[in-house]
Design a protein around this motif. Structure first.
Motif, mmCIF file in Angstrom:
data_model
loop_
_atom_site.group_PDB
_atom_site.id
_atom_site.type_symbol
_atom_site.label_atom_id
_atom_site.label_comp_id
_atom_site.label_asym_id
_atom_site.label_seq_id
_atom_site.Cartn_x
_atom_site.Cartn_y
_atom_site.Cartn_z
ATOM 1 N N LYS A 190 1.029 -1.582 0.366
ATOM 2 C CA LYS A 190 0.394 0.705 -0.040
ATOM 3 C C LYS A 190 1.156 0.948 0.352
ATOM 4 O O LYS A 190 0.513 2.529 -0.368
ATOM 5 N N GLN A 194 3.283 6.506 -5.754
ATOM 6 C CA GLN A 194 2.557 6.226 -7.255
ATOM 7 C C GLN A 194 3.689 6.465 -8.535
ATOM 8 O O GLN A 194 2.839 5.916 -9.690
ATOM 9 N N ASP A 195 4.585 6.354 -8.334
ATOM 10 C CA ASP A 195 5.365 7.073 -10.241
ATOM 11 C C ASP A 195 6.213 5.932 -9.988
ATOM 12 O O ASP A 195 7.103 5.914 -11.234
ATOM 13 N N SER A 224 -0.131 6.679 -13.812
ATOM 14 C CA SER A 224 -0.781 6.557 -12.882
ATOM 15 C C SER A 224 -1.173 8.064 -11.974
ATOM 16 O O SER A 224 -0.411 8.906 -12.455
ATOM 17 N N ASP A 225 -3.204 7.570 -11.211
ATOM 18 C CA ASP A 225 -3.295 9.054 -11.286
ATOM 19 C C ASP A 225 -3.458 8.103 -9.824
ATOM 20 O O ASP A 225 -4.452 7.047 -8.919
ATOM 21 N N ALA A 226 -5.459 8.789 -9.556
ATOM 22 C CA ALA A 226 -5.350 9.010 -7.970
ATOM 23 C C ALA A 226 -6.601 7.731 -8.178
ATOM 24 O O ALA A 226 -6.755 6.935 -7.463
ATOM 25 N N ALA A 227 -6.770 7.256 -9.672
ATOM 26 C CA ALA A 227 -8.417 6.442 -9.920
ATOM 27 C C ALA A 227 -7.470 5.191 -10.521
ATOM 28 O O ALA A 227 -8.031 4.020 -10.402
ATOM 29 N N ARG A 229 -3.720 2.666 -11.663
ATOM 30 C CA ARG A 229 -2.497 2.295 -12.919
ATOM 31 C C ARG A 229 -2.883 1.826 -13.143
ATOM 32 O O ARG A 229 -3.348 0.621 -13.962
ATOM 33 N N THR A 291 -6.430 -1.091 -9.428
ATOM 34 C CA THR A 291 -6.707 -0.446 -8.611
ATOM 35 C C THR A 291 -6.127 -1.086 -7.020
ATOM 36 O O THR A 291 -5.766 -0.353 -5.707
#
Length: 365
Positions: A190, A194-195, A224-227, A229, A291
């Motif tokens: 977790k 993000q990158d 990749s974003d909040a929604a 990968r 997700t």
């Protein structure tokens, strides 16, 4: 002069008699203290005896019984004396410390006691086992298929009896997996940045509506974003099993399974070609969105798998290198061995993937 000679002769005779008495008496004591009845005079050995009574070494179709000393006291003179010296600590703990004088204490020290005996047998090449069992005396061809395979492997790799035959007379210690280990692994997943450019599932993860990716499958992150990968999965597809993405041509390591929508979305990179068994394969690519938590490094997952190996496999037999079997052979081997344990399906899947990805015919994965 004659009197002096007589005294000297008498002294020699007495010394010889004393030496003979000491030798015979000492030998008698050493061997009497090797009898099972003497071992059982310490009540702390009753638990070990009860377990032994349920083993093939106590009762079998041949009517041959291995007593305590047959397994625990080597017969070579030096090793025999060393074993007796080591046993003195058992007497000390019996009458002074009470180290294992309750069932609870016995269980607490079961692993340490077992490891001590395993180490001794490993060091002396299972000398007491070999006083009855010898490879060159075995008719291996009449043994079961599993026994033939393992004994031939043991001969080839110069293994010793205790490498595989732990817990043959006493209950093996229950080596437990840390119940929090998987949770810690998921927590680490977790925290993946993000990158991260390349990620790996710990558990099966949904490829949105296209299918499911399995532990350790390499997923290249495209965006990749909040929604979630957006990831790319590359592998091979076999004709007749189009719903599965495998690692490579001829290598049945399952990376993902596909829904009908996934099969239709799949990008075909080349035509089918045959492997050496005439199965037809083609390279494919799937792009999907995930997700679920994933790792950015395989090391934590493989560390977890190695702990599984130590708990569920190596506690019963010598550690078998992942290089011993091919990627296609490992699933059946792991499934067969796993059925003898209480390993969970999820952990067995992770362990199987560990063996497959590190199999002898796998490179650069």
């Amino acid at each position: 002069m004659a009197g002096r000679k007589s005294k000297f002769f008498l002294f020699i005779c007495l010394a010889l008699l004393l030496g003979l008495f000491t030798f015979c008496g000492g030998s008698y004591v050493l061997h009497k203290t090797s009898e099972t009845s003497f071992c059982l005079s310490c009540h702390t050995m009753q638990a070990a005896y009860d377990e032994y009574q349920g083993s093939v070494h106590f009762k079998n179709q041949k009517g041959i019984r291995a007593e305590c000393s047959d397994c625990h006291v080597p017969q070579a003179p030096v090793d025999f004396l060393l074993a007796k010296m080591r046993a003195s600590k058992d007497v000390y703990h019996q009458f002074v410390t009470g180290k294992i004088d309750t069932p609870e204490k016995y269980e607490e020290h079961r692993l340490a006691m077992a490891q001590t005996v395993w180490h001794q047998l490993k060091q002396n090449d299972s000398a007491t086992c070999r006083s009855c069992h010898q490879f060159d005396a075995m008719d291996i061809q009449t043994q079961s298929a599993d026994a033939q395979k393992m004994h031939n492997l043991a001969i080839k790799e110069k293994q010793t009896c205790i490498d595989c035959h732990k817990g043959v007379a006493h209950f093996p210690p229950e080596i437990k997996m840390d119940e929090k280990a998987l949770g810690a692994l998921l927590s680490e997943a977790k925290q993946t940045a993000q990158d991260a450019k390349l990620v790996y599932p710990v558990q099966p993860v949904k490829l949105n509506e296209l299918g499911m990716a399995y532990p350790a499958a390499a997923l290249k992150v495209l965006k990749s974003d909040a929604a979630g990968r957006e990831v790319e999965l590359n592998g091979s597809q076999m004709k007749g099993a189009e719903q599965v993405i495998y690692l490579e041509k001829g290598q049945r390591l399952i990376l993902a399974t596909l829904t009908e929508q996934g099969e239709q979305t799949l990008k075909i990179n080349a035509d089918f070609t045959k492997d050496e068994y005439d199965n037809e394969w083609r390279p494919v690519t799937l792009t999907a969105t995930i997700t679920d938590p994933v790792l950015s490094d395989l090391a934590p997952l493989w560390n977890y798998a190695e702990n599984l190996d130590n708990v569920y496999c190596s506690g019963c037999h010598a550690k078998i290198s992942s290089k011993h079997y091919t990627v296609n052979a490992w699933p059946a081997v792991a499934k067969g061995m796993g059925a003898r344990t209480d390993i969970s399906p999820q952990d067995l899947d992770i362990l199987t993937k560990y063996f497959q990805y590190n199999a002898k015919d796998i490179n650069n994965h």
